[in-house]
Write an enzyme that holds these catalytic residues in place. Structure first.
Site, PDB file in Angstrom:
ATOM      1  N   ASP A 108      -1.831  64.879   2.859  1.00  0.00           N
ATOM      2  CA  ASP A 108      -2.765  63.808   3.186  1.00  0.00           C
ATOM      3  C   ASP A 108      -3.449  63.237   1.944  1.00  0.00           C
ATOM      4  O   ASP A 108      -4.349  63.861   1.392  1.00  0.00           O
ATOM      5  CB  ASP A 108      -3.815  64.368   4.150  1.00  0.00           C
ATOM      6  CG  ASP A 108      -4.868  63.356   4.538  1.00  0.00           C
ATOM      7  OD1 ASP A 108      -4.581  62.151   4.464  1.00  0.00           O
ATOM      8  OD2 ASP A 108      -5.979  63.774   4.909  1.00  0.00           O
ATOM      9  N   ASP A 303      -3.089  55.934   2.557  1.00  0.00           N
ATOM     10  CA  ASP A 303      -3.324  57.219   3.215  1.00  0.00           C
ATOM     11  C   ASP A 303      -2.075  57.727   3.937  1.00  0.00           C
ATOM     12  O   ASP A 303      -1.745  57.272   5.036  1.00  0.00           O
ATOM     13  CB  ASP A 303      -4.481  57.044   4.203  1.00  0.00           C
ATOM     14  CG  ASP A 303      -4.913  58.330   4.871  1.00  0.00           C
ATOM     15  OD1 ASP A 303      -4.254  59.359   4.670  1.00  0.00           O
ATOM     16  OD2 ASP A 303      -5.926  58.295   5.597  1.00  0.00           O
TER      17      ASP A 303
END
Length: 464
Positions: A108, A303
């Site tokens: 992430d 992201d």
């Protein structure tokens, strides 16, 4: 981590429709380059209630994630990824402790903490989630510091510890991470055991230096201070399994077999190192420009832990205004739009001072089909006002269409066109990579001890 909400749109969409009648890639390996296979999980079949809940949770999770502000041989490494739930999330594997034991974790770039479910707090019998047993590692140290991460859909809590962590052919001897003993229902889904944040230390709730950053700041360890992703697409494959080959993560180098042409780097705006921020400079829909503003109102976090693309209400509304027959949803699904499935939607995004506009596949824009003629789009309205979060969150809906590179010095994000080798992996069903304990090309000791900065971490984990 990680993904956008699942459930928001379905009930409204379906009611609206009713009312209207691992195979690992084959990269070119150079000395000291290792890659990590990414894995993807098959697309779930959702009923009306499940879809509505999923859409709502995707939006809430993202809003919660960004609601808080907070002499060696050079080498590089690779980790094959897993694609989970038809592009809902992508994870790789790490190894922790002595002896080293492997775990699957969401990768992430929208958060900065590493955490793993603990054996004394999360059941392995009922949910099949492998857990970390601190007492079984001779190199583990309990830091006696509380740790917690909050998401729109739940929370994870525990304590901080430090231990040896291996990833993509590298090892950090004293990596600080969260040992999580309390996890909200459905926050983790087997076979994933936790999350590895790949943002900057400045937004780490634990105060710990992220694994990648410790390596990048250790002089001479990495060939280059960067990491790169190639993600696969299965969202349009009807027979996709719950876990499929997800692409490749490379640390310390780029994999030239997975892209063509030059990598177009754009610097992170001054003072914005934390998230991997880019200034969105342009968006087009079927050839028509959509005004996105400039400066901080156009900042976007790139992201990998988020599924969709979220942006300001006015801009998202203007985007769908370019799609005939589109309609805004209301109630719990507010922020999402439907549009005719027969419409081929071509969207491009441009960043910084670049002249390159990167196209998004129509298959990625089509989030869900809720009736024979009505679909939900993958761009949704996101409200980050009153927070330190950027106005836009750009997730895997976009990132599956490019080779993406995250470079710490100079701090920048780069995109390149995917090669035929990379795109040939899309939709090719096969066995997902298994977590393994591999060899280590370089080892360092992390200097950060970690502190619990906040009980509301900037996490990107979304449910598949």
């Amino acid at each position: 981590m990680h993904l956008l909400p699942y459930s928001l749109v379905v009930s409204c969409l379906l009611s609206l429709a009713h009312d209207q009648a691992l195979a690992a890639p084959s990269p070119t390996i150079t000395p000291f380059v290792r890659s990590i296979p990414l894995l993807r999980r098959g697309k779930p079949q959702r009923n009306e209630t499940e879809l509505s809940t999923w859409l709502q949770s995707q939006k809430e999770i993202l809003e919660a994630k960004y609601s808080s502000g907070p002499q060696r041989k050079r080498a590089s490494g690779m980790n094959l990824l897993t694609n989970q739930n038809a592009d809902s999330s992508f994870y790789g594997s790490i190894a922790v402790g002595t002896p080293a034991i492997s775990y699957n974790v969401i990768l992430d770039t929208g958060s900065s903490d590493l955490w793993i479910a603990a054996s004394d707090g999360v059941s392995t019998e009922s949910d099949g989630i492998p857990t970390f047993d601190a007492s079984a590692s001779s190199s583990f140290t309990d830091l006696n510091t509380s740790f917690s991460i909050s998401y729109g859909s739940g929370a994870a809590r525990g304590t901080l510890g430090k231990d040896k962590v291996q990833f993509a052919g590298f090892e950090v001897d004293n990596q600080v991470f969260g040992v999580v003993t309390q996890v909200s229902t459905n926050l983790l889904n087997e076979p994933v055991s936790g999350l590895m944040g790949l943002g900057f230390e400045s937004i780490a709730a634990s105060g710990a230096t992220p694994f990648w950053q410790a390596l990048a700041e250790s002089d001479g360890t990495l060939d280059s201070p960067l990491m790169a992703f190639q993600l696969t697409r299965y969202v349009d494959v009807s027979n996709a399994q719950s876990l499929e080959p997800g692409g490749t993560f490379t640390l310390g180098a780029v994999n030239s077999s997975l892209y063509t042409g030059d990598i177009d780097y754009q610097n992170i705006p001054d003072g914005q190192e934390g998230y991997w921020i880019q200034e969105l400079a342009g968006v087009t829909v079927n050839g028509n420009d959509v005004s996105v503003g400039s400066g901080s109102s156009a900042y976007a976090a790139i992201d990998t832990g988020t599924t969709l693309v979220g942006g300001p209400q006015a801009v998202i509304a203007a985007l769908y205004a370019q799609i005939p027959g589109s309609a805004a949803l209301t109630g719990s699904n507010s922020g999402y739009w439907t549009y005719p499935c027969s419409t081929n939607v071509n969207i491009t995004m441009r960043f910084g001072s670049s002249s390159n506009s990167w196209p998004i596949s129509n298959a990625d824009f089509l989030l869900e089909q809720v009736s024979q003629s009505t679909c939900v789009g993958a761009f949704f309205a996101l409200n980050t006002s009153g927070t330190s979060a950027p106005a836009w969150i750009v997730g895997d809906t976009f990132l599956k269409n490019v080779y993406s590179v995250f470079r710490s010095s100079p701090a920048s994000v780069g995109f390149a066109q995917l090669s035929d080798t990379a795109t040939s992996m899309n939709g090719k069903t096969g066995s997902a990579p298994s977590p393994t304990v591999g060899s280590v090309a370089a080892t360092i000791s992390s200097a950060s001890t970690g502190t619990d900065r906040s009980s509301n971490a900037n996490s990107a984990l979304a449910e598949p």
